[in-house]
Design an enzyme around this catalytic site. Sequence first.
Site, PDB file in Angstrom:
ATOM      1  N   TYR A  18       0.845  -1.195   0.000  1.00  0.00           N
ATOM      2  CA  TYR A  18       0.000   0.000   0.000  1.00  0.00           C
ATOM      3  C   TYR A  18       0.884   1.250   0.000  1.00  0.00           C
ATOM      4  CZ  TYR A  18      -3.311   3.533   1.508  1.00  0.00           C
ATOM      5  OH  TYR A  18      -4.060   4.681   1.593  1.00  0.00           O
ATOM      6  N   HIS A  22       1.808   4.384  -3.126  1.00  0.00           N
ATOM      7  CA  HIS A  22       1.604   5.822  -2.926  1.00  0.00           C
ATOM      8  C   HIS A  22       2.885   6.642  -3.129  1.00  0.00           C
ATOM      9  CE1 HIS A  22      -2.229   4.677  -1.192  1.00  0.00           C
ATOM     10  NE2 HIS A  22      -2.569   5.949  -1.266  1.00  0.00           N
ATOM     11  N   TRP A  76      -7.810   4.090  -9.846  1.00  0.00           N
ATOM     12  CA  TRP A  76      -6.986   4.047  -8.630  1.00  0.00           C
ATOM     13  C   TRP A  76      -7.682   3.231  -7.551  1.00  0.00           C
ATOM     14  CZ3 TRP A  76      -2.232   4.943  -6.912  1.00  0.00           C
ATOM     15  CH2 TRP A  76      -2.036   5.061  -5.541  1.00  0.00           C
ATOM     16  N   TRP A  77      -8.963   3.505  -7.327  1.00  0.00           N
ATOM     17  CA  TRP A  77      -9.709   2.754  -6.313  1.00  0.00           C
ATOM     18  C   TRP A  77      -9.677   1.266  -6.615  1.00  0.00           C
ATOM     19  CZ3 TRP A  77     -14.717   6.200  -6.338  1.00  0.00           C
ATOM     20  CH2 TRP A  77     -14.468   7.377  -5.609  1.00  0.00           C
TER      21      TRP A  77
END
Length: 106
Positions: A18, A22, A76-77
């Site tokens: 995760y 980012h 993205w989601w």
Amino acid sequence: MIRKAFLIQAKDGMAAEYERRHNPIWPELEEIYNRHGVHNFSIFLQKETGFLFGYLEVEDEAAYNRIGEYDICKEWWQHMTEVLVCEHASSTKGKEEMLREVFHLP
């Protein structure tokens, strides 16, 4: 400025992935956030549980809500469902709980 906060949770063993996703965030997505008045967006990890606390400030609630209409945001989601706890297997977005502000010291 409107302060917003949320909780999401990384799947077991996926917090590092995760974070990797980012750094950096997709430039197109960053541009949309900037264009829609998002500021001071931070996400913090509680390592032991995988819970992620997000904080951001927005200029306008309606403009902020339009972010989800963009294909790049939906992409993205969907990309992040691989690493986030979701409501169900076919979710198109990680399970997100918006938090209500109960105290603020300016």
